[in-house]
Scaffold this motif. Structure first.
Motif, PDB file in Angstrom:
ATOM      1  N   VAL A   1      14.095  97.530  30.456  1.00  0.00           N
ATOM      2  CA  VAL A   1      12.784  97.727  29.839  1.00  0.00           C
ATOM      3  C   VAL A   1      12.441  96.433  29.071  1.00  0.00           C
ATOM      4  CG1 VAL A   1      13.848  98.960  27.877  1.00  0.00           C
ATOM      5  CG2 VAL A   1      11.458  99.256  28.304  1.00  0.00           C
ATOM      6  N   VAL A   2      11.174  96.000  29.188  1.00  0.00           N
ATOM      7  CA  VAL A   2      10.779  94.740  28.530  1.00  0.00           C
ATOM      8  C   VAL A   2      10.077  95.034  27.203  1.00  0.00           C
ATOM      9  CG1 VAL A   2       9.426  92.602  28.712  1.00  0.00           C
ATOM     10  CG2 VAL A   2      10.578  93.542  30.740  1.00  0.00           C
ATOM     11  N   VAL A   3      10.712  94.568  26.119  1.00  0.00           N
ATOM     12  CA  VAL A   3      10.113  94.707  24.784  1.00  0.00           C
ATOM     13  C   VAL A   3       9.624  93.322  24.392  1.00  0.00           C
ATOM     14  CG1 VAL A   3      10.513  95.270  22.349  1.00  0.00           C
ATOM     15  CG2 VAL A   3      11.706  96.558  24.157  1.00  0.00           C
ATOM     16  N   SER A   4       8.314  93.185  24.209  1.00  0.00           N
ATOM     17  CA  SER A   4       7.860  91.852  23.817  1.00  0.00           C
ATOM     18  C   SER A   4       7.339  91.866  22.399  1.00  0.00           C
ATOM     19  CB  SER A   4       6.854  91.275  24.808  1.00  0.00           C
ATOM     20  OG  SER A   4       5.659  91.963  24.755  1.00  0.00           O
ATOM     21  N   TYR A   5       7.855  90.898  21.656  1.00  0.00           N
ATOM     22  CA  TYR A   5       7.385  90.647  20.294  1.00  0.00           C
ATOM     23  C   TYR A   5       5.896  90.382  20.432  1.00  0.00           C
ATOM     24  CZ  TYR A   5       7.993  88.451  15.615  1.00  0.00           C
ATOM     25  OH  TYR A   5       7.963  88.122  14.285  1.00  0.00           O
ATOM     26  N   VAL A   6       5.122  90.789  19.447  1.00  0.00           N
ATOM     27  CA  VAL A   6       3.668  90.599  19.535  1.00  0.00           C
ATOM     28  C   VAL A   6       3.330  89.096  19.576  1.00  0.00           C
ATOM     29  CG1 VAL A   6       3.182  90.700  17.048  1.00  0.00           C
ATOM     30  CG2 VAL A   6       1.560  91.724  18.661  1.00  0.00           C
ATOM     31  N   ASN A   7       4.275  88.259  19.133  1.00  0.00           N
ATOM     32  CA  ASN A   7       4.110  86.800  19.227  1.00  0.00           C
ATOM     33  C   ASN A   7       4.347  86.341  20.676  1.00  0.00           C
ATOM     34  OD1 ASN A   7       4.799  87.592  16.539  1.00  0.00           O
ATOM     35  ND2 ASN A   7       5.214  85.476  15.991  1.00  0.00           N
ATOM     36  N   THR A   8       3.505  86.818  21.578  1.00  0.00           N
ATOM     37  CA  THR A   8       3.554  86.416  22.991  1.00  0.00           C
ATOM     38  C   THR A   8       2.121  86.243  23.468  1.00  0.00           C
ATOM     39  OG1 THR A   8       3.700  88.797  23.454  1.00  0.00           O
ATOM     40  CG2 THR A   8       5.708  87.521  23.829  1.00  0.00           C
ATOM     41  N   ASN A   9       1.955  85.511  24.558  1.00  0.00           N
ATOM     42  CA  ASN A   9       0.618  85.388  25.127  1.00  0.00           C
ATOM     43  C   ASN A   9       0.270  86.676  25.874  1.00  0.00           C
ATOM     44  OD1 ASN A   9       0.079  82.737  24.158  1.00  0.00           O
ATOM     45  ND2 ASN A   9       1.572  81.979  25.631  1.00  0.00           N
ATOM     46  N   ALA A  10      -1.036  86.899  26.078  1.00  0.00           N
ATOM     47  CA  ALA A  10      -1.512  88.188  26.624  1.00  0.00           C
ATOM     48  C   ALA A  10      -0.915  88.490  27.998  1.00  0.00           C
ATOM     49  CB  ALA A  10      -3.036  88.177  26.680  1.00  0.00           C
ATOM     50  N   ASP A  11      -0.708  87.459  28.825  1.00  0.00           N
ATOM     51  CA  ASP A  11      -0.184  87.757  30.166  1.00  0.00           C
ATOM     52  C   ASP A  11       1.268  88.246  30.111  1.00  0.00           C
ATOM     53  OD1 ASP A  11       0.731  85.228  29.490  1.00  0.00           O
ATOM     54  OD2 ASP A  11       0.634  84.454  31.533  1.00  0.00           O
ATOM     55  N   VAL A  12       2.023  87.803  29.105  1.00  0.00           N
ATOM     56  CA  VAL A  12       3.394  88.316  28.935  1.00  0.00           C
ATOM     57  C   VAL A  12       3.327  89.784  28.494  1.00  0.00           C
ATOM     58  CG1 VAL A  12       5.515  88.114  27.550  1.00  0.00           C
ATOM     59  CG2 VAL A  12       4.480  86.070  28.555  1.00  0.00           C
ATOM     60  N   LYS A  13       2.395  90.082  27.597  1.00  0.00           N
ATOM     61  CA  LYS A  13       2.234  91.494  27.185  1.00  0.00           C
ATOM     62  C   LYS A  13       1.896  92.358  28.397  1.00  0.00           C
ATOM     63  CE  LYS A  13       0.854  90.761  22.365  1.00  0.00           C
ATOM     64  NZ  LYS A  13       0.682  89.314  22.200  1.00  0.00           N
ATOM     65  N   SER A  14       1.107  91.796  29.313  1.00  0.00           N
ATOM     66  CA  SER A  14       0.643  92.593  30.467  1.00  0.00           C
ATOM     67  C   SER A  14       1.795  93.015  31.381  1.00  0.00           C
ATOM     68  CB  SER A  14      -0.426  91.822  31.256  1.00  0.00           C
ATOM     69  OG  SER A  14       0.179  90.805  32.036  1.00  0.00           O
ATOM     70  N   VAL A  15       2.961  92.359  31.267  1.00  0.00           N
ATOM     71  CA  VAL A  15       4.113  92.773  32.083  1.00  0.00           C
ATOM     72  C   VAL A  15       5.222  93.370  31.193  1.00  0.00           C
ATOM     73  CG1 VAL A  15       3.647  91.200  33.995  1.00  0.00           C
ATOM     74  CG2 VAL A  15       5.097  90.401  32.112  1.00  0.00           C
ATOM     75  N   SER A  16       4.850  93.779  29.977  1.00  0.00           N
ATOM     76  CA  SER A  16       5.834  94.361  29.052  1.00  0.00           C
ATOM     77  C   SER A  16       5.665  95.873  28.998  1.00  0.00           C
ATOM     78  CB  SER A  16       5.624  93.785  27.646  1.00  0.00           C
ATOM     79  OG  SER A  16       5.761  92.383  27.686  1.00  0.00           O
TER      80      SER A  16
ATOM     81  N   ILE B   1      -6.492  92.594  29.988  1.00  0.00           N
ATOM     82  CA  ILE B   1      -6.782  93.510  28.877  1.00  0.00           C
ATOM     83  C   ILE B   1      -6.254  94.903  29.225  1.00  0.00           C
ATOM     84  CG2 ILE B   1      -8.623  94.711  27.598  1.00  0.00           C
ATOM     85  CD1 ILE B   1     -10.156  92.153  27.447  1.00  0.00           C
ATOM     86  N   ASN B   2      -6.561  95.375  30.411  1.00  0.00           N
ATOM     87  CA  ASN B   2      -6.133  96.729  30.797  1.00  0.00           C
ATOM     88  C   ASN B   2      -4.616  96.861  30.814  1.00  0.00           C
ATOM     89  OD1 ASN B   2      -8.761  97.484  31.013  1.00  0.00           O
ATOM     90  ND2 ASN B   2      -8.884  97.109  33.230  1.00  0.00           N
ATOM     91  N   LYS B   3      -3.949  95.835  31.345  1.00  0.00           N
ATOM     92  CA  LYS B   3      -2.480  95.933  31.449  1.00  0.00           C
ATOM     93  C   LYS B   3      -1.778  95.708  30.099  1.00  0.00           C
ATOM     94  CE  LYS B   3      -2.025  94.781  36.307  1.00  0.00           C
ATOM     95  NZ  LYS B   3      -2.307  93.614  37.146  1.00  0.00           N
ATOM     96  N   ALA B   4      -2.365  94.863  29.239  1.00  0.00           N
ATOM     97  CA  ALA B   4      -1.696  94.571  27.959  1.00  0.00           C
ATOM     98  C   ALA B   4      -1.990  95.652  26.917  1.00  0.00           C
ATOM     99  CB  ALA B   4      -2.145  93.205  27.440  1.00  0.00           C
ATOM    100  N   TYR B   5      -3.006  96.481  27.156  1.00  0.00           N
ATOM    101  CA  TYR B   5      -3.390  97.504  26.179  1.00  0.00           C
ATOM    102  C   TYR B   5      -2.269  98.522  25.951  1.00  0.00           C
ATOM    103  CZ  TYR B   5      -5.982 101.310  23.989  1.00  0.00           C
ATOM    104  OH  TYR B   5      -6.389 102.300  23.136  1.00  0.00           O
ATOM    105  N   ALA B   6      -1.673  99.007  27.049  1.00  0.00           N
ATOM    106  CA  ALA B   6      -0.692 100.101  26.937  1.00  0.00           C
ATOM    107  C   ALA B   6       0.512  99.728  26.053  1.00  0.00           C
ATOM    108  CB  ALA B   6      -0.245 100.547  28.327  1.00  0.00           C
ATOM    109  N   PRO B   7       1.183  98.560  26.285  1.00  0.00           N
ATOM    110  CA  PRO B   7       2.322  98.236  25.405  1.00  0.00           C
ATOM    111  C   PRO B   7       1.941  98.019  23.943  1.00  0.00           C
ATOM    112  CG  PRO B   7       1.874  96.427  26.952  1.00  0.00           C
ATOM    113  CD  PRO B   7       1.046  97.590  27.394  1.00  0.00           C
ATOM    114  N   ILE B   8       0.726  97.529  23.700  1.00  0.00           N
ATOM    115  CA  ILE B   8       0.317  97.311  22.296  1.00  0.00           C
ATOM    116  C   ILE B   8       0.010  98.665  21.648  1.00  0.00           C
ATOM    117  CG2 ILE B   8      -1.327  96.212  20.734  1.00  0.00           C
ATOM    118  CD1 ILE B   8      -1.803  94.077  22.859  1.00  0.00           C
ATOM    119  N   LYS B   9      -0.705  99.508  22.392  1.00  0.00           N
ATOM    120  CA  LYS B   9      -1.064 100.834  21.884  1.00  0.00           C
ATOM    121  C   LYS B   9       0.212 101.641  21.603  1.00  0.00           C
ATOM    122  CE  LYS B   9      -4.285 103.824  21.014  1.00  0.00           C
ATOM    123  NZ  LYS B   9      -4.966 103.655  19.731  1.00  0.00           N
TER     124      LYS B   9
END
Ligand code: 13P
Ligand code: SF4
Length: 302
Positions: free
Chosen positions: A105-120, A286-294
């Motif tokens: 499972v990929v846990v990304s620190y919020v200190n990442t660029n949006a495209d990294v969040k999109s695959v987290s 935006i759509n892909k990065a929303y779920a891990p942030i939410k």
């Protein structure tokens, strides 16, 4: 001061709010509607009724606000205020590493660029990282990109295998245990409070480890009168504003995040007046990065 009243007037006119991180210049923190750590600022961005969010911080913070509130205009006063640690992980490298490790499972620190969040799978900040990793049902975790925060989490969540990324924050990585020991000898009564982005030797010598607001709360509640601080020195603005008769020493004498210090009052004014610089992100990101942030927002602070 004229520029300050102009900022207030423009904010009302445009239904804008100004969010600022604790590492920003004092003149910015003074003129913000909210100051806070990354988690608090993301939570405010998620629920504000303002039409415009002016984010005085670094790019990943403004991007997070945009992902949480895509219908709003999000402005970053300095276009190239980045976070060097966020740039230490790319989407392609994360996907490659994930495959190599057999799909943890990929846990990304919020200190990442949006495209990294999109695959987290889920994001975290330093304030909730331990709780985020503990909340997972999976045993194997790839923690991106801060190896110091990842190691801090692994030390506290014993039932997980945490694979670390080789990223770090240059400002916190520079804290040196020898400098800390010198300060401890010189000020034996002082308590030591550090950010988990600090190296292990420094964390191990601390009385308290926490996010910027964690450090602030620790100092505010403590009856001690002297503290050695291991985080960016901008935090001292709010600490000094909310406490009295306490003394502070930054490890190594000074700790500056140059990107956080790029935004001056004039840049904040120009940002509101001329709508500079609007964060735009691909709808798919935006759509892909929303779920891990939410998912992160729903997890408690540590
Ligand atoms: P906090 O989440 O503790 O505010 O820290 C943000 C950051 O960039 C630390 O270097
Ligand atoms: Fe990035 Fe470090 Fe600056 Fe925080 S202090 S924004 S982690 S470079």
């Amino acid at each position: 001061m004229e520029i300050e009243s102009e900022i207030s007037r423009l904010k009302k006119e445009q239904n804008a709010i100004v969010l600022a991180h604790y590492y920003e210049l004092d003149e910015i923190q003074k003129n913000a509607d909210f100051i806070g750590d990354s988690l608090a600022l993301a939570q405010i961005a998620a629920k504000t009724n303002a039409d415009v969010i002016v984010f005085c911080g670094v790019k990943f913070m403004a991007e997070t606000a945009k992902i949480l509130s895509p219908e709003k205009k999000v402005l970053l006063p300095i276009e190239d205020a980045g976070c060097p640690m966020a740039d230490m992980a790319t989407k392609e490298d994360v996907l490659r590493k994930k495959k190599e490790l057999g799909n943890p499972v990929v846990v990304s620190y919020v200190n990442t660029n949006a495209d990294v969040k999109s695959v987290s799978d889920i994001c975290c900040t330093s304030a909730n990282a331990v709780n985020v990793v503990s909340s997972l049902s999976e045993k194997e975790v790839l923690f991106v990109p801060d190896r110091n925060l990842g190691e801090y989490v692994a030390e506290r969540v014993k039932d997980k295998v945490v694979h670390l990324w080789e990223g770090y924050c240059p400002t916190h990585e520079a804290f040196d245990i020898k400098e800390l020991e010198k300060l401890k000898k010189r000020y034996p009564e002082a308590l030591v409070a550090v950010h988990p982005e600090s190296p292990k030797a420094v964390r191990d010598a601390a009385d308290f480890i926490g996010s910027t607001s964690g450090i602030l709360g620790f100092v505010q509640k403590s009856s001690a009168e002297e503290f050695i601080i291991g985080t960016e020195e901008g935090i001292l603005f709010e600490i000094k504003r909310t406490t009295s008769n306490k003394k502070f020493h930054i490890i190594g004498g000074s700790a500056v995040c140059f990107n956080m210090k790029k935004t001056r009052l004039e840049d904040l004014y120009n940002a509101i007046k001329y709508e500079r610089h609007e964060i735009t992100l691909d709808e798919d990101i935006i759509n892909k990065a929303y779920a891990p942030i939410k998912r992160m927002i729903s997890i408690k602070r540590g």
